[in-house]
Design a protein around this motif. Structure first.
Motif, PDB file in Angstrom:
ATOM      1  N   ALA A  38      39.758  45.131  40.238  1.00 25.54           N
ATOM      2  CA  ALA A  38      38.862  45.639  41.280  1.00 25.54           C
ATOM      3  C   ALA A  38      39.238  47.052  41.698  1.00 25.54           C
ATOM      4  CB  ALA A  38      38.899  44.705  42.491  1.00 25.54           C
ATOM      5  N   LEU A  39      40.528  47.337  41.742  1.00 23.87           N
ATOM      6  CA  LEU A  39      40.979  48.660  42.176  1.00 23.87           C
ATOM      7  C   LEU A  39      40.900  49.713  41.078  1.00 23.87           C
ATOM      8  CD1 LEU A  39      44.013  47.551  44.356  1.00 23.87           C
ATOM      9  CD2 LEU A  39      41.923  48.682  45.179  1.00 23.87           C
ATOM     10  N   PHE A  40      41.095  49.308  39.828  1.00 25.17           N
ATOM     11  CA  PHE A  40      41.175  50.298  38.755  1.00 25.17           C
ATOM     12  C   PHE A  40      40.009  50.253  37.770  1.00 25.17           C
ATOM     13  CE2 PHE A  40      45.452  50.095  40.400  1.00 25.17           C
ATOM     14  CZ  PHE A  40      45.746  51.442  40.534  1.00 25.17           C
ATOM     15  N   ASP A  54      43.830  56.889  39.616  1.00 28.27           N
ATOM     16  CA  ASP A  54      44.949  56.979  38.677  1.00 28.27           C
ATOM     17  C   ASP A  54      45.979  58.013  39.114  1.00 28.27           C
ATOM     18  OD1 ASP A  54      44.039  54.928  37.080  1.00 28.27           O
ATOM     19  OD2 ASP A  54      43.019  56.238  35.668  1.00 28.27           O
ATOM     20  N   ALA A  55      45.538  59.099  39.733  1.00 28.62           N
ATOM     21  CA  ALA A  55      46.490  60.099  40.240  1.00 28.62           C
ATOM     22  C   ALA A  55      47.334  59.508  41.369  1.00 28.62           C
ATOM     23  CB  ALA A  55      45.748  61.343  40.718  1.00 28.62           C
ATOM     24  N   ILE A  56      46.685  58.786  42.271  1.00 21.20           N
ATOM     25  CA  ILE A  56      47.412  58.143  43.372  1.00 21.20           C
ATOM     26  C   ILE A  56      48.376  57.097  42.815  1.00 21.20           C
ATOM     27  CG2 ILE A  56      47.137  56.614  45.376  1.00 21.20           C
ATOM     28  CD1 ILE A  56      44.363  58.182  45.758  1.00 21.20           C
ATOM     29  N   PHE A  72      53.101  53.620  32.718  1.00 16.71           N
ATOM     30  CA  PHE A  72      51.789  52.984  32.603  1.00 16.71           C
ATOM     31  C   PHE A  72      50.714  53.790  33.326  1.00 16.71           C
ATOM     32  CE2 PHE A  72      48.575  49.996  34.218  1.00 16.71           C
ATOM     33  CZ  PHE A  72      48.125  49.448  33.026  1.00 16.71           C
ATOM     34  N   TYR A  73      50.975  54.139  34.584  1.00 21.33           N
ATOM     35  CA  TYR A  73      49.964  54.856  35.358  1.00 21.33           C
ATOM     36  C   TYR A  73      49.864  56.328  34.957  1.00 21.33           C
ATOM     37  CZ  TYR A  73      49.128  50.654  37.969  1.00 21.33           C
ATOM     38  OH  TYR A  73      48.779  49.368  38.297  1.00 21.33           O
ATOM     39  N   ALA A  74      50.949  56.909  34.496  1.00 24.81           N
ATOM     40  CA  ALA A  74      50.882  58.282  33.971  1.00 24.81           C
ATOM     41  C   ALA A  74      50.019  58.320  32.715  1.00 24.81           C
ATOM     42  CB  ALA A  74      52.283  58.800  33.674  1.00 24.81           C
ATOM     43  N   LEU A  84      46.112  67.215  35.087  1.00 29.16           N
ATOM     44  CA  LEU A  84      46.573  66.838  36.423  1.00 29.16           C
ATOM     45  C   LEU A  84      47.928  66.140  36.398  1.00 29.16           C
ATOM     46  CD1 LEU A  84      45.872  66.734  39.448  1.00 29.16           C
ATOM     47  CD2 LEU A  84      44.519  64.672  38.984  1.00 29.16           C
ATOM     48  N   LEU A  85      48.291  65.583  35.255  1.00 25.98           N
ATOM     49  CA  LEU A  85      49.515  64.787  35.180  1.00 25.98           C
ATOM     50  C   LEU A  85      50.759  65.596  35.540  1.00 25.98           C
ATOM     51  CD1 LEU A  85      50.967  62.167  34.636  1.00 25.98           C
ATOM     52  CD2 LEU A  85      50.941  62.733  32.185  1.00 25.98           C
TER      53      LEU A  85
END
Length: 196
Positions: A38-40, A54-56, A72-74, A84-85
């Motif tokens: 739901a969030l991603f 994804d940045a947050i 994983f999130y990077a 942005l990474l």
């Protein structure tokens, strides 16, 4: 495709003792994954874009010093906004600390637990943008200074263009990531115990 992100972050293999252990609580496993979905993978990006999410997430995972979650999130962020990474990683470096921090007012018994600590401000606001700068500062507050989160931080988000729904989603992201990272870390710890 990853079907269970906590299993992935914890390194749980199908049929392993931890897989069987998690299988004893199928509802907990399913609801954690549904929260992630739901969030991603939202059905709409009107309030918070996928890049912002994804940045947050990359920022919060980095603050938690969890290599698996950070990677994983990077990786997710790099797929959507590779430029942005590096900026997010620099902000993680600037905001890296321990905690929790916060100051209790007055001279009561809780004031003995007061610890000023780092008060993070985005270092590269021109590269992050107004909305993400406010989001990073709010996320840092929730991770390291939760007792100080209040009207002032919410007003700062609103002033940066976050709607009430967006602020709720941002706060849900931070809370969920903290939960997810801690569960995965606990499972990795259990796995080490089972292996020895």
């Amino acid at each position: 495709m990853i079907t269970d992100v906590i299993d992935h972050l914890a390194g749980i293999q199908p049929g392993s003792p931890l897989d069987l252990l998690r299988g004893r609580r199928p509802a907990a496993r399913e609801h954690a994954q549904r929260s992630y979905d739901a969030l991603f993978s939202p059905w709409a990006e009107d309030e918070v874009t996928l890049v912002e999410r994804d940045a947050i997430a990359a920022f919060v995972a980095g603050l938690h010093h969890d290599p698996a979650a950070t990677r994983f999130y990077a990786d997710r962020l790099a797929e959507l906004a590779p430029g942005l990474l590096a900026v997010v990683e620099a902000e993680v470096e600037a905001g890296g600390t321990t905690g929790p921090y916060g100051v209790y007012p007055g001279e009561g018994p809780l004031s003995l637990e007061s610890d000023e600590g780092l008060r993070y401000r985005v270092q590269r606001p021109e590269e992050v943008g107004v909305r993400l700068a406010a989001a990073f500062e709010h996320a840092h507050l929730l991770v390291f200074r939760p007792r100080e989160a209040g009207r002032e931080s919410l007003d700062a988000l609103a002033g940066a263009g976050w709607s009430a729904t967006g602020i709720v989603t941002l706060s849900q992201l931070v809370a969920f990531l903290t939960f997810q990272i801690r569960v995965a870390a606990g499972l990795r710890h259990l796995q080490k115990g089972l292996a020895s």
